[in-house]
Design a protein around this motif. Structure first.
Motif, mmCIF file in Angstrom:
data_model
loop_
_atom_site.group_PDB
_atom_site.id
_atom_site.type_symbol
_atom_site.label_atom_id
_atom_site.label_comp_id
_atom_site.label_asym_id
_atom_site.label_seq_id
_atom_site.Cartn_x
_atom_site.Cartn_y
_atom_site.Cartn_z
ATOM 1 N N ALA A 106 0.764 -1.143 0.049
ATOM 2 C CA ALA A 106 0.006 -0.094 0.179
ATOM 3 C C ALA A 106 0.938 1.154 0.137
ATOM 4 O O ALA A 106 0.437 2.420 -0.486
ATOM 5 C CB ALA A 106 -0.837 0.185 1.218
ATOM 6 N N SER A 107 2.118 1.027 0.610
ATOM 7 C CA SER A 107 2.897 2.337 0.513
ATOM 8 C C SER A 107 3.806 2.494 -0.587
ATOM 9 O O SER A 107 4.460 3.195 -0.828
ATOM 10 C CB SER A 107 3.751 2.196 1.819
ATOM 11 O OG SER A 107 4.627 1.076 1.861
ATOM 12 N N GLY A 108 3.540 1.464 -1.763
ATOM 13 C CA GLY A 108 4.288 1.612 -2.874
ATOM 14 C C GLY A 108 5.718 0.673 -2.931
ATOM 15 O O GLY A 108 6.096 0.639 -3.953
ATOM 16 N N GLY A 109 5.462 -0.259 -1.912
ATOM 17 C CA GLY A 109 6.761 -1.231 -2.006
ATOM 18 C C GLY A 109 6.362 -2.530 -2.794
ATOM 19 O O GLY A 109 5.331 -2.622 -3.394
ATOM 20 N N THR A 110 7.261 -3.482 -2.704
ATOM 21 C CA THR A 110 6.828 -4.884 -3.384
ATOM 22 C C THR A 110 7.035 -5.952 -2.049
ATOM 23 O O THR A 110 7.831 -5.957 -1.276
ATOM 24 C CB THR A 110 7.902 -4.954 -4.360
ATOM 25 O OG1 THR A 110 7.888 -3.753 -5.295
ATOM 26 C CG2 THR A 110 7.768 -6.371 -5.115
ATOM 27 N N ALA A 111 6.058 -6.829 -2.350
ATOM 28 C CA ALA A 111 6.155 -7.973 -1.297
ATOM 29 C C ALA A 111 6.104 -9.334 -2.209
ATOM 30 O O ALA A 111 4.846 -9.637 -2.728
ATOM 31 C CB ALA A 111 4.890 -7.748 -0.327
ATOM 32 N N LEU A 112 7.016 -9.948 -2.326
ATOM 33 C CA LEU A 112 7.043 -11.495 -2.853
ATOM 34 C C LEU A 112 7.350 -12.448 -1.835
ATOM 35 O O LEU A 112 8.017 -12.463 -0.876
ATOM 36 C CB LEU A 112 8.312 -11.729 -3.809
ATOM 37 C CG LEU A 112 8.190 -10.590 -5.144
ATOM 38 C CD1 LEU A 112 9.388 -11.024 -5.813
ATOM 39 C CD2 LEU A 112 6.674 -10.826 -5.880
ATOM 40 N N ASP A 113 6.379 -13.390 -2.020
ATOM 41 C CA ASP A 113 6.582 -14.630 -0.733
ATOM 42 C C ASP A 113 7.759 -15.225 -1.047
ATOM 43 O O ASP A 113 8.327 -15.516 -2.096
ATOM 44 C CB ASP A 113 5.040 -15.606 -1.359
ATOM 45 C CG ASP A 113 5.095 -16.652 0.000
ATOM 46 O OD1 ASP A 113 6.037 -17.371 -0.110
ATOM 47 O OD2 ASP A 113 4.054 -16.542 0.598
ATOM 48 N N PRO A 114 8.420 -15.604 0.258
ATOM 49 C CA PRO A 114 9.777 -16.345 0.221
ATOM 50 C C PRO A 114 9.747 -17.777 -0.506
ATOM 51 O O PRO A 114 10.417 -17.761 -1.411
ATOM 52 C CB PRO A 114 10.060 -16.604 1.486
ATOM 53 C CG PRO A 114 9.164 -15.485 2.530
ATOM 54 C CD PRO A 114 8.001 -15.119 1.482
ATOM 55 N N GLU A 115 8.472 -18.157 -0.584
ATOM 56 C CA GLU A 115 8.420 -19.544 -1.323
ATOM 57 C C GLU A 115 8.434 -19.327 -2.817
ATOM 58 O O GLU A 115 8.931 -20.146 -3.420
ATOM 59 C CB GLU A 115 7.264 -20.344 -0.863
ATOM 60 C CG GLU A 115 7.421 -21.025 0.606
ATOM 61 C CD GLU A 115 6.326 -21.928 1.157
ATOM 62 O OE1 GLU A 115 5.782 -22.456 0.152
ATOM 63 O OE2 GLU A 115 5.985 -21.701 2.160
ATOM 64 N N VAL A 116 7.609 -18.364 -3.150
ATOM 65 C CA VAL A 116 7.528 -18.086 -4.374
ATOM 66 C C VAL A 116 8.875 -17.476 -5.000
ATOM 67 O O VAL A 116 9.418 -18.013 -6.026
ATOM 68 C CB VAL A 116 6.886 -16.927 -4.986
ATOM 69 C CG1 VAL A 116 6.753 -16.167 -6.137
ATOM 70 C CG2 VAL A 116 5.088 -17.070 -4.481
ATOM 71 N N VAL A 117 9.761 -16.719 -4.308
ATOM 72 C CA VAL A 117 10.972 -16.157 -4.872
ATOM 73 C C VAL A 117 12.170 -17.448 -4.826
ATOM 74 O O VAL A 117 12.871 -17.779 -6.044
ATOM 75 C CB VAL A 117 11.618 -15.204 -3.903
ATOM 76 C CG1 VAL A 117 12.979 -15.093 -4.354
ATOM 77 C CG2 VAL A 117 10.740 -14.055 -3.921
ATOM 78 N N THR A 118 12.015 -18.360 -3.843
ATOM 79 C CA THR A 118 12.841 -19.634 -3.687
ATOM 80 C C THR A 118 12.704 -20.482 -5.101
ATOM 81 O O THR A 118 13.439 -21.106 -5.515
ATOM 82 C CB THR A 118 12.607 -20.403 -2.597
ATOM 83 O OG1 THR A 118 13.155 -19.376 -1.240
ATOM 84 C CG2 THR A 118 13.346 -21.667 -2.253
ATOM 85 N N GLU A 119 11.269 -20.726 -5.088
ATOM 86 C CA GLU A 119 11.008 -21.754 -6.289
ATOM 87 C C GLU A 119 11.379 -20.858 -7.739
ATOM 88 O O GLU A 119 11.772 -21.907 -8.540
ATOM 89 C CB GLU A 119 9.731 -22.226 -6.364
ATOM 90 C CG GLU A 119 9.169 -23.099 -7.297
ATOM 91 C CD GLU A 119 7.822 -23.731 -7.078
ATOM 92 O OE1 GLU A 119 7.427 -24.366 -7.949
ATOM 93 O OE2 GLU A 119 7.497 -24.013 -6.076
ATOM 94 N N LEU A 120 11.030 -19.877 -8.013
ATOM 95 C CA LEU A 120 11.440 -19.122 -9.034
ATOM 96 C C LEU A 120 12.887 -18.888 -9.427
ATOM 97 O O LEU A 120 13.212 -19.298 -10.571
ATOM 98 C CB LEU A 120 10.802 -17.727 -9.116
ATOM 99 C CG LEU A 120 9.421 -17.639 -9.146
ATOM 100 C CD1 LEU A 120 8.863 -16.194 -8.840
ATOM 101 C CD2 LEU A 120 8.552 -18.442 -10.563
#
Length: 220
Positions: free
Chosen positions: A124-138
């Motif tokens: 909401a403040s303009g940042g980015t949030a990627l799930d740790p599991e998503v990043v790990t698998e990608l």
């Protein structure tokens, strides 16, 4: 903040409403099907949207399509997308439209209330949030020729935390290293991935997103 929720599972939908209102936020509207999402977003113009990727009637990518169209019409709309599984092409397509105010979390993360609320507030403040599991698998799916293979284990750890939206101080605390060391690792990541200087303020997440997008194009 005012939030619009799109989720077809009634139990999870009501849970999200309760969670957000208990945290002091206002749920401006809820949607249970794909066709309901865009009108709710355009009508309410919320501070943030929490959207399931797959919604009725097709259970394919209705939520994602609504998010992309809403971002096209309301470029500054923060969107946090929820998914049951790691869906690489969906993550890449969403993030390819721009990284400001975007998040992609697995639904299991909602149960970790503090983490979920922190991610939503970051988006909401303009940042980015990627799930740790998503990043790990990608990251794990990249081929042997991928430039990410040139990163050291520590640089990969730093990159993963960067992609989750953490700042240098948070990374320093999580890895128990100095902020100066974090800055050095980040500089190495940028150099090895050949990312030029940018004034966008999002060069950090581009280190991951450039390759998510590449994967998404290859899968298309």
């Amino acid at each position: 903040m005012r939030v619009v929720i799109a989720e077809d599972n009634a139990l999870l939908r009501e849970g999200l409403v309760l969670l957000l209102t208990s945290a002091g936020h206002e749920v401006a509207a809820v949607a249970a099907t794909g066709p309901e999402v865009l009108p709710a977003l355009l009508g309410e113009r919320p501070d943030a949207a929490v959207l399931d990727v797959r919604l009725p009637p097709g259970f394919r990518d209705e939520g994602l399509r609504a998010a992309l169209e809403a971002r096209r019409q309301l470029p500054d709309l923060p969107v946090l997308v929820l998914s049951q599984y790691v869906e690489e092409a969906y993550a890449a397509e969403l993030l390819s439209a721009g990284v400001r105010g975007l998040g992609y979390l697995l639904k299991d993360r909602v149960g970790r209330v503090e983490e979920f609320l922190e991610a939503l507030e970051r988006v909401a403040s303009g940042g980015t949030a990627l799930d740790p599991e998503v990043v790990t698998e990608l990251i794990a799916r990249h081929g042997r020729e991928d430039p990410l293979e040139t990163l050291t284990p520590r640089e990969t750890e730093v990159l993963r935390l960067m992609a989750q939206g953490h700042g240098n101080t948070e990374i320093s605390a999580r890895l128990v290293i100095s902020e100066r060391a974090v800055s050095k690792h980040i500089g190495n990541v940028f150099s090895k991935l050949d990312l030029p200087p940018s004034d966008s303020g999002h060069r950090r997440v581009l280190a991951v997103l450039a390759y998510l997008n590449a994967d998404g194009r290859a899968a298309g």
